[in-house]
Scaffold this active site. Sequence first.
Site, mmCIF file in Angstrom:
data_model
loop_
_atom_site.group_PDB
_atom_site.id
_atom_site.type_symbol
_atom_site.label_atom_id
_atom_site.label_comp_id
_atom_site.label_asym_id
_atom_site.label_seq_id
_atom_site.Cartn_x
_atom_site.Cartn_y
_atom_site.Cartn_z
ATOM 1 N N ASN A 3 0.844 -1.186 0.000
ATOM 2 C CA ASN A 3 0.000 0.000 0.000
ATOM 3 C C ASN A 3 0.884 1.242 0.000
ATOM 4 O O ASN A 3 1.700 1.438 0.917
ATOM 5 C CB ASN A 3 -0.900 -0.018 1.240
ATOM 6 C CG ASN A 3 -1.976 1.043 1.197
ATOM 7 O OD1 ASN A 3 -1.814 2.086 0.581
ATOM 8 N ND2 ASN A 3 -3.087 0.775 1.860
ATOM 9 N N VAL A 4 0.737 2.065 -0.998
ATOM 10 C CA VAL A 4 1.551 3.282 -1.137
ATOM 11 C C VAL A 4 1.407 4.199 0.071
ATOM 12 O O VAL A 4 2.319 4.966 0.384
ATOM 13 C CB VAL A 4 1.168 4.022 -2.438
ATOM 14 C CG1 VAL A 4 1.816 5.389 -2.515
ATOM 15 C CG2 VAL A 4 1.566 3.188 -3.651
ATOM 16 N N SER A 45 -3.865 15.063 -12.724
ATOM 17 C CA SER A 45 -5.173 15.036 -13.383
ATOM 18 C C SER A 45 -5.566 16.450 -13.776
ATOM 19 O O SER A 45 -5.096 17.429 -13.186
ATOM 20 C CB SER A 45 -6.217 14.459 -12.417
ATOM 21 O OG SER A 45 -7.536 14.683 -12.868
ATOM 22 N N TYR A 66 -9.630 15.046 -4.078
ATOM 23 C CA TYR A 66 -8.807 14.553 -5.193
ATOM 24 C C TYR A 66 -8.120 15.718 -5.913
ATOM 25 O O TYR A 66 -6.916 15.660 -6.206
ATOM 26 C CB TYR A 66 -9.705 13.778 -6.146
ATOM 27 C CG TYR A 66 -9.038 13.180 -7.357
ATOM 28 C CD1 TYR A 66 -8.280 12.016 -7.255
ATOM 29 C CD2 TYR A 66 -9.197 13.751 -8.619
ATOM 30 C CE1 TYR A 66 -7.692 11.442 -8.372
ATOM 31 C CE2 TYR A 66 -8.619 13.193 -9.743
ATOM 32 C CZ TYR A 66 -7.865 12.036 -9.616
ATOM 33 O OH TYR A 66 -7.282 11.480 -10.729
ATOM 34 N N LYS A 79 -4.080 16.284 -6.247
ATOM 35 C CA LYS A 79 -3.450 16.299 -7.565
ATOM 36 C C LYS A 79 -2.800 17.643 -7.857
ATOM 37 O O LYS A 79 -1.770 17.706 -8.545
ATOM 38 C CB LYS A 79 -4.472 15.940 -8.644
ATOM 39 C CG LYS A 79 -4.928 14.484 -8.622
ATOM 40 C CD LYS A 79 -3.768 13.515 -8.813
ATOM 41 C CE LYS A 79 -4.245 12.101 -9.113
ATOM 42 N NZ LYS A 79 -3.105 11.150 -9.232
#
Length: 270
Positions: free
Chosen positions: A63-64, A152, A165, A169
């Site tokens: 898991n990062v 993104s 998110y 990003k």
Amino acid sequence: MKMLENQVAIITGSGRGVGRAVAEMMAEHGARVVVSDLDPEPAVEAVKEIRAKGGAAISVVGNVTDPDFPKKIIGETIQAFGKLDILINNAGYTWDGMIHKMTDEQFQAMLDIHLIGPFRLIREAAPYFRDAGKADIEQGTLHYRKIVNVSSVAGVMGNVGQANYSSAKAGLIGLTKTVAREWGPFNVNCNAVAFGLIDTRLTQAKEMGEKVNGVEVGIPQKVRQMFEQSIPQKRAGTVEEAAAGIFYLASPFSNYTNGHVLHINGGWYT
């Protein structure tokens, strides 16, 4: 000689989707690849396919967001291949919600996977990027090393329902540009890609019920169709088209490209 001959690449989130396409593309061009995924099955399957085609690959499951993960994956990479030349920070997922309903956990989860995880990996890789580059210069040799961070369009333009998110990003773009400035003198190229609508399980119809880390992912079918119609090319990009942009930034073609954000979105946001 193949374009990435004798290069060693880590690609996080590469058991499926864009990451897997990147791993296969790099292996095809001579790189020895480290396939990393949260789930063991797709990672092992990707390695088997790469090896079946004559490539060299290992899998490192983890898991990062685990603070110990960077030491594990880089340690196993060095043990298997002796060096590290390319780092692709691709792992991630979405956990959408409107701002007034978003929990602290929901917001933090996106920072952890999309920003803090990549930061820790880059920091752990410093001896094999910054320090190795400094040693090359002192010895009079020239070797470029590459970091590619997957951002993104949401990180550039924002997106309704994705405050978490989008923030993560956007932060990743800031990290990218800072690494480029700090490590550029040591011939480390750090760039980012900003994807638009790419056809993966994260953007498939939400009605299909796909989950990542226990969180439902996808886009409601009607919304997805609306997105497609707003793209000048009238379709989502393929994982191969997305991977090609990452490959460019990891290849010798990008030796004088640093701190750049490459938009891969079919003209959606320009």
